[in-house]
Design an enzyme around this catalytic site. Structure first.
Site, PDB file in Angstrom:
ATOM      1  N   ASN A  62       0.763  -1.171  -0.027  1.00  0.00           N
ATOM      2  CA  ASN A  62       0.093   0.008  -0.036  1.00  0.00           C
ATOM      3  C   ASN A  62       0.714   1.171   0.151  1.00  0.00           C
ATOM      4  O   ASN A  62       1.899   1.355   0.692  1.00  0.00           O
ATOM      5  CB  ASN A  62      -0.829   0.134   1.121  1.00  0.00           C
ATOM      6  CG  ASN A  62      -0.516  -0.424   2.546  1.00  0.00           C
ATOM      7  OD1 ASN A  62       0.518  -0.885   2.671  1.00  0.00           O
ATOM      8  ND2 ASN A  62      -1.105   0.426   3.661  1.00  0.00           N
ATOM      9  N   GLU A  64       0.255   5.249   0.571  1.00  0.00           N
ATOM     10  CA  GLU A  64      -0.621   6.297   1.025  1.00  0.00           C
ATOM     11  C   GLU A  64      -0.052   7.692   0.669  1.00  0.00           C
ATOM     12  O   GLU A  64       0.785   7.793   0.156  1.00  0.00           O
ATOM     13  CB  GLU A  64      -0.529   6.068   2.695  1.00  0.00           C
ATOM     14  CG  GLU A  64      -1.273   4.811   3.042  1.00  0.00           C
ATOM     15  CD  GLU A  64      -1.487   4.464   4.583  1.00  0.00           C
ATOM     16  OE1 GLU A  64      -0.920   5.713   5.379  1.00  0.00           O
ATOM     17  OE2 GLU A  64      -2.033   3.507   5.089  1.00  0.00           O
ATOM     18  N   CYS A  73      -4.109   0.507  -2.200  1.00  0.00           N
ATOM     19  CA  CYS A  73      -4.068  -0.562  -1.338  1.00  0.00           C
ATOM     20  C   CYS A  73      -3.226  -1.390  -2.266  1.00  0.00           C
ATOM     21  O   CYS A  73      -3.135  -1.552  -3.342  1.00  0.00           O
ATOM     22  CB  CYS A  73      -5.333  -1.442  -1.161  1.00  0.00           C
ATOM     23  SG  CYS A  73      -6.696  -0.611  -0.189  1.00  0.00           S
ATOM     24  N   GLU A  75      -3.286  -4.576  -3.067  1.00  0.00           N
ATOM     25  CA  GLU A  75      -3.812  -5.566  -3.945  1.00  0.00           C
ATOM     26  C   GLU A  75      -4.055  -4.702  -5.408  1.00  0.00           C
ATOM     27  O   GLU A  75      -3.709  -5.267  -6.401  1.00  0.00           O
ATOM     28  CB  GLU A  75      -5.408  -6.026  -3.539  1.00  0.00           C
ATOM     29  CG  GLU A  75      -5.551  -6.923  -2.196  1.00  0.00           C
ATOM     30  CD  GLU A  75      -5.481  -6.100  -0.832  1.00  0.00           C
ATOM     31  OE1 GLU A  75      -5.058  -4.997  -0.966  1.00  0.00           O
ATOM     32  OE2 GLU A  75      -6.165  -6.549  -0.058  1.00  0.00           O
ATOM     33  N   CYS A 112     -10.323  -4.593   0.995  1.00  0.00           N
ATOM     34  CA  CYS A 112     -11.440  -3.684   1.211  1.00  0.00           C
ATOM     35  C   CYS A 112     -12.323  -3.698   0.014  1.00  0.00           C
ATOM     36  O   CYS A 112     -12.175  -4.438  -1.050  1.00  0.00           O
ATOM     37  CB  CYS A 112     -10.869  -2.171   1.362  1.00  0.00           C
ATOM     38  SG  CYS A 112     -10.217  -1.597  -0.493  1.00  0.00           S
ATOM     39  N   CYS A 115     -11.236  -3.130  -3.685  1.00  0.00           N
ATOM     40  CA  CYS A 115     -10.000  -4.209  -3.990  1.00  0.00           C
ATOM     41  C   CYS A 115     -10.861  -5.363  -4.397  1.00  0.00           C
ATOM     42  O   CYS A 115     -10.680  -6.172  -5.482  1.00  0.00           O
ATOM     43  CB  CYS A 115      -9.213  -4.402  -2.986  1.00  0.00           C
ATOM     44  SG  CYS A 115      -7.821  -3.038  -2.796  1.00  0.00           S
TER      45      CYS A 115
END
Ligand code: THU
Length: 160
Positions: A62, A64, A73, A75, A112, A115
Protein backbone atom coordinates in the site's frame (compact mmCIF):
# COMPACT_ATOMS: atom_id res chain seq x y z
CA UNK A 1 -44.96 -12.20 1.09
CA UNK A 2 -41.63 -10.90 -0.21
CA UNK A 3 -39.22 -13.37 -1.64
CA UNK A 4 -35.87 -13.72 0.03
CA UNK A 5 -32.56 -14.32 -1.68
CA UNK A 6 -29.91 -15.79 0.56
CA UNK A 7 -26.30 -16.66 -0.16
CA UNK A 8 -23.79 -18.53 1.90
CA UNK A 9 -20.21 -17.30 1.83
CA UNK A 10 -17.42 -19.36 3.24
CA UNK A 11 -13.70 -19.14 3.91
CA UNK A 12 -11.46 -22.09 4.51
CA UNK A 13 -9.23 -21.77 7.58
CA UNK A 14 -5.87 -23.35 6.76
CA UNK A 15 -3.40 -23.95 9.62
CA UNK A 16 0.30 -23.53 8.84
CA UNK A 17 0.98 -27.27 8.89
CA UNK A 18 -1.32 -27.65 5.89
CA UNK A 19 -0.04 -24.80 3.74
CA UNK A 20 1.22 -25.93 0.36
CA UNK A 21 4.68 -24.86 -0.78
CA UNK A 22 3.05 -22.45 -3.16
CA UNK A 23 0.92 -20.94 -0.40
CA UNK A 24 3.95 -20.54 1.88
CA UNK A 25 5.91 -18.91 -0.95
CA UNK A 26 3.11 -16.44 -1.73
CA UNK A 27 2.61 -15.55 1.93
CA UNK A 28 6.37 -15.06 2.33
CA UNK A 29 6.41 -12.67 -0.64
CA UNK A 30 3.47 -10.71 0.79
CA UNK A 31 5.19 -10.50 4.18
CA UNK A 32 8.46 -9.33 2.63
CA UNK A 33 6.93 -6.60 0.48
CA UNK A 34 4.74 -5.16 3.25
CA UNK A 35 7.92 -4.03 5.00
CA UNK A 36 8.42 -1.48 2.19
CA UNK A 37 4.89 -0.10 2.25
CA UNK A 38 4.40 3.64 2.49
CA UNK A 39 1.82 3.88 5.25
CA UNK A 40 2.83 6.76 7.55
CA UNK A 41 -0.81 7.75 8.18
CA UNK A 42 -2.55 4.49 9.01
CA UNK A 43 0.64 2.72 10.11
CA UNK A 44 -0.95 -0.40 8.65
CA UNK A 45 1.49 -2.10 6.30
CA UNK A 46 -0.02 -4.37 3.68
CA UNK A 47 1.64 -6.62 1.11
CA UNK A 48 0.04 -8.52 -1.75
CA UNK A 49 1.62 -11.21 -3.93
CA UNK A 50 0.00 -12.27 -7.17
CA UNK A 51 0.60 -15.63 -8.87
CA UNK A 52 0.06 -15.85 -12.62
CA UNK A 53 -0.70 -18.92 -14.70
CA UNK A 54 2.83 -18.94 -16.14
CA UNK A 55 4.24 -19.28 -12.62
CA UNK A 56 5.50 -15.75 -12.21
CA UNK A 57 4.84 -13.90 -9.00
CA UNK A 58 4.63 -10.15 -8.49
CA UNK A 59 4.22 -8.24 -5.27
CA UNK A 60 3.30 -4.72 -4.20
CA UNK A 61 2.26 -2.83 -1.10
CA UNK A 62 0.00 0.00 0.00
CA UNK A 63 1.08 3.51 -0.89
CA UNK A 64 -0.60 6.23 1.13
CA UNK A 65 -0.82 9.95 0.52
CA UNK A 66 -1.15 13.01 2.73
CA UNK A 67 -4.42 13.51 0.85
CA UNK A 68 -5.85 10.27 2.19
CA UNK A 69 -8.15 9.18 -0.67
CA UNK A 70 -5.22 9.28 -3.06
CA UNK A 71 -3.63 6.25 -1.41
CA UNK A 72 -3.80 2.84 -3.04
CA UNK A 73 -4.11 -0.59 -1.45
CA UNK A 74 -1.56 -3.34 -1.97
CA UNK A 75 -3.98 -5.54 -3.90
CA UNK A 76 -4.87 -2.89 -6.46
CA UNK A 77 -1.25 -1.77 -6.76
CA UNK A 78 -0.12 -5.26 -7.77
CA UNK A 79 -3.15 -5.99 -9.94
CA UNK A 80 -2.85 -2.70 -11.83
CA UNK A 81 0.82 -3.19 -12.56
CA UNK A 82 0.57 -6.84 -13.54
CA UNK A 83 -2.63 -6.63 -15.55
CA UNK A 84 -1.23 -3.59 -17.36
CA UNK A 85 2.02 -5.34 -18.24
CA UNK A 86 0.84 -8.92 -18.74
CA UNK A 87 -2.73 -8.46 -19.91
CA UNK A 88 -3.02 -11.95 -21.40
CA UNK A 89 -1.67 -14.01 -18.50
CA UNK A 90 -4.32 -15.32 -16.17
CA UNK A 91 -4.01 -14.41 -12.48
CA UNK A 92 -4.56 -17.46 -10.28
CA UNK A 93 -4.00 -16.47 -6.66
CA UNK A 94 -3.42 -13.40 -4.56
CA UNK A 95 -1.94 -13.57 -1.07
CA UNK A 96 -2.30 -10.72 1.40
CA UNK A 97 -0.46 -10.01 4.64
CA UNK A 98 -0.56 -7.03 6.99
CA UNK A 99 1.17 -5.73 10.07
CA UNK A 100 0.92 -2.62 12.22
CA UNK A 101 4.11 -0.56 12.44
CA UNK A 102 5.88 -1.47 15.67
CA UNK A 103 4.11 -4.80 16.11
CA UNK A 104 5.60 -8.18 15.39
CA UNK A 105 2.46 -10.18 14.81
CA UNK A 106 0.61 -10.19 11.52
CA UNK A 107 -2.80 -8.58 11.57
CA UNK A 108 -6.13 -9.92 10.39
CA UNK A 109 -6.66 -8.53 6.89
CA UNK A 110 -9.22 -8.95 4.15
CA UNK A 111 -9.42 -6.88 0.96
CA UNK A 112 -11.43 -3.65 1.10
CA UNK A 113 -14.56 -3.23 -1.00
CA UNK A 114 -12.81 -1.45 -3.86
CA UNK A 115 -10.16 -4.17 -4.06
CA UNK A 116 -12.86 -6.85 -4.03
CA UNK A 117 -14.52 -5.17 -7.00
CA UNK A 118 -11.12 -4.98 -8.71
CA UNK A 119 -10.46 -8.69 -8.17
CA UNK A 120 -13.92 -9.34 -9.58
CA UNK A 121 -12.96 -7.41 -12.71
CA UNK A 122 -10.08 -9.77 -13.49
CA UNK A 123 -12.15 -12.83 -12.68
CA UNK A 124 -14.60 -11.53 -15.29
CA UNK A 125 -11.87 -10.74 -17.79
CA UNK A 126 -10.36 -14.23 -17.64
CA UNK A 127 -13.56 -16.10 -16.88
CA UNK A 128 -12.11 -17.88 -13.87
CA UNK A 129 -11.78 -17.47 -10.14
CA UNK A 130 -8.85 -15.87 -8.35
CA UNK A 131 -8.10 -17.54 -5.05
CA UNK A 132 -7.58 -15.10 -2.18
CA UNK A 133 -5.23 -16.10 0.63
CA UNK A 134 -5.41 -13.87 3.68
CA UNK A 135 -2.85 -14.26 6.41
CA UNK A 136 -4.50 -14.16 9.83
CA UNK A 137 -1.90 -13.93 12.59
CA UNK A 138 1.25 -16.02 12.39
CA UNK A 139 -0.08 -19.43 11.56
CA UNK A 140 -3.35 -19.30 9.71
CA UNK A 141 -4.54 -18.52 6.21
CA UNK A 142 -8.14 -17.65 5.47
CA UNK A 143 -8.74 -18.93 1.95
CA UNK A 144 -11.50 -17.71 -0.36
CA UNK A 145 -11.94 -19.84 -3.48
CA UNK A 146 -12.92 -16.74 -5.43
CA UNK A 147 -14.35 -13.27 -5.07
CA UNK A 148 -17.87 -14.67 -4.79
CA UNK A 149 -17.02 -15.65 -1.21
CA UNK A 150 -16.04 -12.09 -0.30
CA UNK A 151 -18.43 -10.13 -2.47
CA UNK A 152 -21.77 -11.84 -2.90
CA UNK A 153 -24.33 -9.81 -4.85
CA UNK A 154 -21.45 -8.02 -6.58
CA UNK A 155 -21.90 -5.91 -9.68
CA UNK A 156 -20.57 -8.04 -12.50
CA UNK A 157 -23.00 -7.65 -15.32
CA UNK A 158 -23.32 -4.51 -17.35
CA UNK A 159 -25.98 -4.04 -20.00
CA UNK A 160 -27.54 -7.45 -19.66
N1 THU B 1 -5.13 -1.64 2.86
C1 THU B 1 -4.60 -2.43 1.89
O1 THU B 1 -3.59 -2.08 1.26
N2 THU B 1 -5.20 -3.62 1.64
C2 THU B 1 -6.19 -4.15 2.41
O2 THU B 1 -6.63 -5.27 2.14
C3 THU B 1 -6.75 -3.38 3.51
C4 THU B 1 -6.32 -1.97 3.61
C5 THU B 1 -4.44 -0.38 3.19
C6 THU B 1 -5.16 0.88 2.82
C7 THU B 1 -4.52 1.84 3.79
O3 THU B 1 -3.26 2.28 3.25
C8 THU B 1 -4.24 1.01 5.02
O4 THU B 1 -4.23 -0.32 4.59
C9 THU B 1 -5.24 1.20 6.14
O5 THU B 1 -6.52 1.03 5.68
Amino acid sequence: MNRKIEVTASLEVVPIELWTEEESMLITKAKEILESAHAPYSKFLVGAALLLENGSVFAANNQENVSFPVGICAERAVLSYVMGNYPRIKPLKIAIAAKRIGEDIYAYVTPCGICRQTINEYEMKFGSSIEILMLNGQEEILKAKGIEQLLPFRFNKFNS
